[in-house]
Write a protein that holds these residues in place. Sequence first.
Motif, PDB file in Angstrom:
ATOM      1  N   ALA A  63       0.831  -1.208   0.000  1.00  0.00           N
ATOM      2  CA  ALA A  63       0.000   0.000   0.000  1.00  0.00           C
ATOM      3  C   ALA A  63       0.863   1.255   0.000  1.00  0.00           C
ATOM      4  CB  ALA A  63      -0.929  -0.013   1.215  1.00  0.00           C
ATOM      5  N   ALA A  64       1.979   1.230   0.740  1.00  0.00           N
ATOM      6  CA  ALA A  64       2.881   2.384   0.756  1.00  0.00           C
ATOM      7  C   ALA A  64       3.496   2.614  -0.618  1.00  0.00           C
ATOM      8  CB  ALA A  64       3.975   2.167   1.806  1.00  0.00           C
ATOM      9  N   LEU A  65       3.920   1.546  -1.275  1.00  0.00           N
ATOM     10  CA  LEU A  65       4.499   1.677  -2.613  1.00  0.00           C
ATOM     11  C   LEU A  65       3.477   2.211  -3.607  1.00  0.00           C
ATOM     12  CD1 LEU A  65       6.626  -1.613  -2.835  1.00  0.00           C
ATOM     13  CD2 LEU A  65       7.478   0.737  -2.699  1.00  0.00           C
ATOM     14  N   LEU A  66       2.244   1.724  -3.524  1.00  0.00           N
ATOM     15  CA  LEU A  66       1.201   2.204  -4.424  1.00  0.00           C
ATOM     16  C   LEU A  66       0.918   3.680  -4.177  1.00  0.00           C
ATOM     17  CD1 LEU A  66      -0.929   1.691  -6.580  1.00  0.00           C
ATOM     18  CD2 LEU A  66      -2.503   0.952  -4.766  1.00  0.00           C
ATOM     19  N   ALA A  67       0.839   4.082  -2.889  1.00  0.00           N
ATOM     20  CA  ALA A  67       0.581   5.489  -2.569  1.00  0.00           C
ATOM     21  C   ALA A  67       1.708   6.378  -3.092  1.00  0.00           C
ATOM     22  CB  ALA A  67       0.427   5.657  -1.050  1.00  0.00           C
ATOM     23  N   TRP A  68       2.946   5.934  -2.973  1.00  0.00           N
ATOM     24  CA  TRP A  68       4.069   6.730  -3.480  1.00  0.00           C
ATOM     25  C   TRP A  68       4.017   6.830  -5.016  1.00  0.00           C
ATOM     26  CZ3 TRP A  68       7.856   9.331  -0.742  1.00  0.00           C
ATOM     27  CH2 TRP A  68       8.890   9.871  -1.513  1.00  0.00           C
ATOM     28  N   GLY A  69       3.760   5.709  -5.671  1.00  0.00           N
ATOM     29  CA  GLY A  69       3.689   5.721  -7.129  1.00  0.00           C
ATOM     30  C   GLY A  69       2.571   6.613  -7.645  1.00  0.00           C
ATOM     31  N   LEU A  70       1.413   6.561  -7.003  1.00  0.00           N
ATOM     32  CA  LEU A  70       0.308   7.420  -7.407  1.00  0.00           C
ATOM     33  C   LEU A  70       0.606   8.886  -7.118  1.00  0.00           C
ATOM     34  CD1 LEU A  70      -2.739   5.247  -6.239  1.00  0.00           C
ATOM     35  CD2 LEU A  70      -1.893   5.567  -8.571  1.00  0.00           C
ATOM     36  N   SER A  71       1.384   9.152  -6.070  1.00  0.00           N
ATOM     37  CA  SER A  71       1.793  10.526  -5.787  1.00  0.00           C
ATOM     38  C   SER A  71       2.659  11.087  -6.913  1.00  0.00           C
ATOM     39  CB  SER A  71       2.564  10.595  -4.462  1.00  0.00           C
ATOM     40  OG  SER A  71       1.739  10.243  -3.366  1.00  0.00           O
ATOM     41  N   GLU A  72       3.495  10.243  -7.495  1.00  0.00           N
ATOM     42  CA  GLU A  72       4.304  10.694  -8.628  1.00  0.00           C
ATOM     43  C   GLU A  72       3.426  11.165  -9.783  1.00  0.00           C
ATOM     44  OE1 GLU A  72       7.463  11.110  -9.009  1.00  0.00           O
ATOM     45  OE2 GLU A  72       8.313  10.137  -7.223  1.00  0.00           O
ATOM     46  N   ILE A  73       2.280  10.514  -9.950  1.00  0.00           N
ATOM     47  CA  ILE A  73       1.398  10.862 -11.071  1.00  0.00           C
ATOM     48  C   ILE A  73       0.487  12.028 -10.719  1.00  0.00           C
ATOM     49  CG2 ILE A  73      -0.448  10.012 -12.579  1.00  0.00           C
ATOM     50  CD1 ILE A  73       0.729   7.180 -12.146  1.00  0.00           C
ATOM     51  N   PHE A  74      -0.262  11.885  -9.626  1.00  0.00           N
ATOM     52  CA  PHE A  74      -1.337  12.842  -9.347  1.00  0.00           C
ATOM     53  C   PHE A  74      -0.870  14.056  -8.541  1.00  0.00           C
ATOM     54  CE2 PHE A  74      -3.618   8.738  -9.818  1.00  0.00           C
ATOM     55  CZ  PHE A  74      -4.316   9.065 -10.968  1.00  0.00           C
ATOM     56  N   THR A  75       0.267  13.946  -7.862  1.00  0.00           N
ATOM     57  CA  THR A  75       0.780  15.088  -7.103  1.00  0.00           C
ATOM     58  C   THR A  75       1.887  15.802  -7.867  1.00  0.00           C
ATOM     59  OG1 THR A  75       0.253  13.999  -5.008  1.00  0.00           O
ATOM     60  CG2 THR A  75       1.826  15.809  -4.923  1.00  0.00           C
ATOM     61  N   ARG A  76       2.917  15.079  -8.227  1.00  0.00           N
ATOM     62  CA  ARG A  76       4.077  15.719  -8.845  1.00  0.00           C
ATOM     63  C   ARG A  76       3.806  16.177 -10.275  1.00  0.00           C
ATOM     64  NH1 ARG A  76       9.303  16.268  -7.477  1.00  0.00           N
ATOM     65  NH2 ARG A  76      10.868  16.377  -9.133  1.00  0.00           N
ATOM     66  N   ARG A  77       3.078  15.364 -11.034  1.00  0.00           N
ATOM     67  CA  ARG A  77       2.853  15.699 -12.440  1.00  0.00           C
ATOM     68  C   ARG A  77       1.562  16.494 -12.650  1.00  0.00           C
ATOM     69  NH1 ARG A  77       4.263   9.892 -15.397  1.00  0.00           N
ATOM     70  NH2 ARG A  77       6.360   9.630 -14.511  1.00  0.00           N
ATOM     71  N   ARG A  78       0.469  16.021 -12.065  1.00  0.00           N
ATOM     72  CA  ARG A  78      -0.825  16.613 -12.387  1.00  0.00           C
ATOM     73  C   ARG A  78      -1.308  17.633 -11.361  1.00  0.00           C
ATOM     74  NH1 ARG A  78      -4.822  12.068 -14.699  1.00  0.00           N
ATOM     75  NH2 ARG A  78      -5.909  14.000 -15.225  1.00  0.00           N
ATOM     76  N   ARG A  79      -0.617  17.751 -10.223  1.00  0.00           N
ATOM     77  CA  ARG A  79      -0.913  18.783  -9.216  1.00  0.00           C
ATOM     78  C   ARG A  79      -2.373  18.748  -8.764  1.00  0.00           C
ATOM     79  NH1 ARG A  79       4.080  20.587  -7.526  1.00  0.00           N
ATOM     80  NH2 ARG A  79       5.425  20.874  -9.326  1.00  0.00           N
ATOM     81  N   MET A  80      -2.905  17.589  -8.505  1.00  0.00           N
ATOM     82  CA  MET A  80      -4.294  17.447  -8.085  1.00  0.00           C
ATOM     83  C   MET A  80      -4.382  17.546  -6.566  1.00  0.00           C
ATOM     84  SD  MET A  80      -5.567  14.496 -10.743  1.00  0.00           S
ATOM     85  CE  MET A  80      -7.302  14.741 -10.366  1.00  0.00           C
ATOM     86  N   ALA A  81      -5.326  18.351  -6.077  1.00  0.00           N
ATOM     87  CA  ALA A  81      -5.346  18.707  -4.657  1.00  0.00           C
ATOM     88  C   ALA A  81      -5.828  17.561  -3.767  1.00  0.00           C
ATOM     89  CB  ALA A  81      -6.230  19.939  -4.459  1.00  0.00           C
ATOM     90  N   LEU A  82      -7.070  17.137  -3.937  1.00  0.00           N
ATOM     91  CA  LEU A  82      -7.642  16.137  -3.034  1.00  0.00           C
ATOM     92  C   LEU A  82      -6.893  14.808  -3.067  1.00  0.00           C
ATOM     93  CD1 LEU A  82      -9.871  15.557  -0.993  1.00  0.00           C
ATOM     94  CD2 LEU A  82     -11.358  14.879  -2.891  1.00  0.00           C
ATOM     95  N   PRO A  83      -6.545  14.265  -4.251  1.00  0.00           N
ATOM     96  CA  PRO A  83      -5.759  13.024  -4.244  1.00  0.00           C
ATOM     97  C   PRO A  83      -4.424  13.182  -3.509  1.00  0.00           C
ATOM     98  CG  PRO A  83      -6.679  13.392  -6.416  1.00  0.00           C
ATOM     99  CD  PRO A  83      -6.947  14.630  -5.621  1.00  0.00           C
ATOM    100  N   SER A  84      -3.807  14.359  -3.608  1.00  0.00           N
ATOM    101  CA  SER A  84      -2.535  14.575  -2.911  1.00  0.00           C
ATOM    102  C   SER A  84      -2.710  14.498  -1.408  1.00  0.00           C
ATOM    103  CB  SER A  84      -1.951  15.936  -3.304  1.00  0.00           C
ATOM    104  OG  SER A  84      -1.690  15.993  -4.689  1.00  0.00           O
ATOM    105  N   LEU A  85      -3.779  15.122  -0.896  1.00  0.00           N
ATOM    106  CA  LEU A  85      -4.047  15.070   0.536  1.00  0.00           C
ATOM    107  C   LEU A  85      -4.266  13.630   1.002  1.00  0.00           C
ATOM    108  CD1 LEU A  85      -6.548  18.071   0.878  1.00  0.00           C
ATOM    109  CD2 LEU A  85      -4.077  18.090   1.225  1.00  0.00           C
ATOM    110  N   VAL A  86      -5.049  12.895   0.235  1.00  0.00           N
ATOM    111  CA  VAL A  86      -5.350  11.508   0.602  1.00  0.00           C
ATOM    112  C   VAL A  86      -4.093  10.646   0.565  1.00  0.00           C
ATOM    113  CG1 VAL A  86      -6.634   9.449  -0.109  1.00  0.00           C
ATOM    114  CG2 VAL A  86      -7.763  11.682  -0.108  1.00  0.00           C
ATOM    115  N   LEU A  87      -3.268  10.846  -0.452  1.00  0.00           N
ATOM    116  CA  LEU A  87      -2.084  10.007  -0.619  1.00  0.00           C
ATOM    117  C   LEU A  87      -1.049  10.239   0.475  1.00  0.00           C
ATOM    118  CD1 LEU A  87      -1.772  10.220  -4.498  1.00  0.00           C
ATOM    119  CD2 LEU A  87      -2.271   8.165  -3.147  1.00  0.00           C
TER     120      LEU A  87
END
Length: 327
Positions: free
Chosen positions: A66-90
């Motif tokens: 789960a930690a690896l998945l959260a980090w990988g999704l952060s690379e997409i939705f936080t670092r690249r796409r700058r999405m607010a709510l997914p970043s908070l959740v991740l």
Amino acid sequence: DADLARALVAHAAARHRTASPSLDEEDVRLVTSFNDVFVVLGIALSIGSIVGLGALGAPVVAAPLAALLAWGLSEIFTRRRRMALPSLVLVGLFSTACAATVVFALADAAGRALPFLAGIAAFAGAYAHWRRFRVPIAMAAMAAGGVGTALGGLAGVAPDFFGAHWKTIVLVAGLGVFFFAMRWDVSDLERRTRRSDTAFWLHVLAAPLLVHPLAGFTGAGFGFEAAAAPIPVLMLFLALAVVAIVVDRRALLVSGLAYFGGSILVLIQKVGWSGETVGAVTLGLVGASILVLSIAWTPLRDRLLTFVPARVRAVVPAPRVLRGLSS
């Protein structure tokens, strides 16, 4: 041309120096679009499937996965796409998964040190996420991990002392987080940058750490449980309201609403009102109080800050009348 470019830069700088009319509203970016909700739904289902598999007998594997998945999704939705709510959740998912990994891996061997180690893991996970992605809530997650580490360590080393003085200990931790939040607030008094968002989440963490021990000292029960002495609880809520208005943060009031409602309920019952309508009347009074505070927030700040020492006024947002804005 160059002159027009310089004029545009000067105009932008002047706009940036002007305080926002919505400064008192605690602007926090939670959702950038409905796609945020859509993505969070996908994150919840994906993490839920991993948790479900872990519940079937492999939590030691599920937590780091789960930690690896959260980090990988952060690379997409936080670092690249700058999405607010997914970043908070991740952020929350990653730091929690780091703590859970330690808990499941060392549950049998760590003994009393387990909460301490889990707190360190949560802090380290939040710190790593902060260094990589700079999501404002990550600083609050780091603070939560630090508080968990300190409380867990003290409970493991001196359980009797912790059990006898837990309210004072938690209150001290809450004060530490509160003053840490104020440091972030002072660095952005006009609340135009992500520093203000960082301070907001730290205030959200500090509020329950402050309110619950203070309410416990007054004899209040948790939630809407009847307070032995409702008047002290109401006085506490009034004091919290003053602090919240001065620092222009509402988290303290939100954390104290249950105690405020419980005290109102007790007072209504003491005057002889009973029956099925008591709960509805209590909720109505609490709701009306919130609405009145929301409507009168800015003029209350303008007047209250005239009684506050200059040293305090220097570290909180200026009252609206001093910012040249109409009330």
